[in-house]
Scaffold this motif. Sequence first.
Motif, PDB file in Angstrom:
ATOM      1  N   LEU A 169     -18.318  19.932  27.610  1.00 49.13           N
ATOM      2  CA  LEU A 169     -17.234  19.563  26.802  1.00 49.13           C
ATOM      3  C   LEU A 169     -17.773  17.525  26.818  1.00 49.13           C
ATOM      4  N   VAL A 170     -17.338  17.590  28.561  1.00 48.82           N
ATOM      5  CA  VAL A 170     -17.789  15.688  28.626  1.00 48.82           C
ATOM      6  C   VAL A 170     -18.562  15.575  27.835  1.00 48.82           C
ATOM      7  N   TYR A 171     -20.101  15.954  27.838  1.00 52.13           N
ATOM      8  CA  TYR A 171     -20.639  15.727  27.207  1.00 52.13           C
ATOM      9  C   TYR A 171     -21.108  14.823  25.414  1.00 52.13           C
ATOM     10  N   ILE A 172     -20.053  15.949  24.594  1.00 48.75           N
ATOM     11  CA  ILE A 172     -20.599  16.023  23.665  1.00 48.75           C
ATOM     12  C   ILE A 172     -19.163  14.853  23.473  1.00 48.75           C
ATOM     13  N   ASP A 173     -18.069  14.312  24.194  1.00 48.42           N
ATOM     14  CA  ASP A 173     -17.513  13.559  24.370  1.00 48.42           C
ATOM     15  C   ASP A 173     -17.830  12.585  24.077  1.00 48.42           C
ATOM     16  N   ALA A 174     -18.793  11.946  25.247  1.00 46.94           N
ATOM     17  CA  ALA A 174     -19.568  10.932  25.394  1.00 46.94           C
ATOM     18  C   ALA A 174     -20.202  10.647  24.528  1.00 46.94           C
ATOM     19  N   LEU A 175     -20.888  11.707  24.906  1.00 41.97           N
ATOM     20  CA  LEU A 175     -21.824  11.059  23.015  1.00 41.97           C
ATOM     21  C   LEU A 175     -21.897  10.799  22.099  1.00 41.97           C
ATOM     22  N   LEU A 176     -20.997  11.280  21.386  1.00 42.85           N
ATOM     23  CA  LEU A 176     -19.536  11.102  20.243  1.00 42.85           C
ATOM     24  C   LEU A 176     -18.899   9.792  20.179  1.00 42.85           C
ATOM     25  N   ARG A 177     -18.577   9.133  21.594  1.00 45.63           N
ATOM     26  CA  ARG A 177     -17.826   8.040  21.894  1.00 45.63           C
ATOM     27  C   ARG A 177     -18.883   6.846  22.174  1.00 45.63           C
ATOM     28  N   ALA A 210     -16.071  20.386  18.539  1.00 39.72           N
ATOM     29  CA  ALA A 210     -16.320  19.141  18.110  1.00 39.72           C
ATOM     30  C   ALA A 210     -16.575  18.798  16.219  1.00 39.72           C
ATOM     31  N   GLY A 211     -16.851  19.816  16.115  1.00 35.91           N
ATOM     32  CA  GLY A 211     -18.067  19.952  14.319  1.00 35.91           C
ATOM     33  C   GLY A 211     -19.248  19.843  13.847  1.00 35.91           C
ATOM     34  N   SER A 257     -34.631  15.588   9.669  1.00 33.09           N
ATOM     35  CA  SER A 257     -33.567  14.854   8.097  1.00 33.09           C
ATOM     36  C   SER A 257     -31.908  14.235   8.569  1.00 33.09           C
ATOM     37  N   ARG A 258     -31.644  14.554   9.579  1.00 30.68           N
ATOM     38  CA  ARG A 258     -29.519  14.261   9.747  1.00 30.68           C
ATOM     39  C   ARG A 258     -30.580  14.058  11.258  1.00 30.68           C
ATOM     40  N   PRO A 259     -29.179  12.384  11.426  1.00 31.42           N
ATOM     41  CA  PRO A 259     -28.875  12.041  13.178  1.00 31.42           C
ATOM     42  C   PRO A 259     -28.882  13.131  14.021  1.00 31.42           C
ATOM     43  N   PRO A 307     -21.129   7.261  17.375  1.00 27.37           N
ATOM     44  CA  PRO A 307     -20.459   8.109  16.540  1.00 27.37           C
ATOM     45  C   PRO A 307     -21.187   8.730  15.636  1.00 27.37           C
ATOM     46  N   GLN A 308     -22.615   8.677  15.195  1.00 22.87           N
ATOM     47  CA  GLN A 308     -23.040   8.250  13.719  1.00 22.87           C
ATOM     48  C   GLN A 308     -23.694  10.668  13.898  1.00 22.87           C
ATOM     49  N   VAL A 309     -23.575  10.435  15.182  1.00 25.01           N
ATOM     50  CA  VAL A 309     -24.183  11.188  15.520  1.00 25.01           C
ATOM     51  C   VAL A 309     -23.927  13.102  14.793  1.00 25.01           C
ATOM     52  N   ARG A 310     -24.990  13.916  13.901  1.00 23.22           N
ATOM     53  CA  ARG A 310     -23.959  14.844  13.416  1.00 23.22           C
ATOM     54  C   ARG A 310     -23.991  16.435  13.655  1.00 23.22           C
ATOM     55  N   GLY A 311     -25.432  16.033  15.020  1.00 25.46           N
ATOM     56  CA  GLY A 311     -25.211  17.592  15.632  1.00 25.46           C
ATOM     57  C   GLY A 311     -26.560  16.831  16.873  1.00 25.46           C
ATOM     58  N   LEU A 312     -26.935  17.891  17.969  1.00 22.90           N
ATOM     59  CA  LEU A 312     -27.842  18.056  19.123  1.00 22.90           C
ATOM     60  C   LEU A 312     -28.793  19.035  18.787  1.00 22.90           C
TER      61      LEU A 312
END
Length: 152
Positions: free
Chosen positions: A56-64, A91-92, A138-140, A67-72
């Motif tokens: 949870l903390v990692y994904i939140d920090a990654l998106l902040r 986080a979608g 193919s995507r970020p 923000p263009q990231v669409r996957g992991l």
Amino acid sequence: MFDLAQLRQSAELVHRHMAPTPQLAWPLLAQRLGCEVWVKHENHAPTAAFKVRGGLVYIDALLRREPQVRGLVTATRGNHGQSLALAARQAGLAIRILVPHGNAREKNAAMRALGAEVSRHCTRTWYAAWPPTPWSCSRPYGICAGSTCPSA
């Protein structure tokens, strides 16, 4: 390293996504050990493991941060992948997880149930498949590895 403000921010984030983990006194265990004993029941967490908080903390920090990231894309054998899959789904984000051939079917099924695309990718250890080359072109996609990832 993190400071107290970051710790509090992370705790608030985690509490928005999951209930506190039950912590119960165990009198017979206390009697045997000769001291008061409390057991934190991580099996009641959404993934039945403590690692859910790190995802949870990692994904939140990654998106902040990005923000263009669409996957992991990550590599794991189980609990870490469940944590990231749960957080990515909330986080979608799409998530692709590399696991070694012969990985526990139950762990693979649990990661898939949380929305991950699971790929058996190597024979000896998941490190053999790292880094994931054409997969993320193919995507970020963020790459969760080593010191950038929670409790891998």
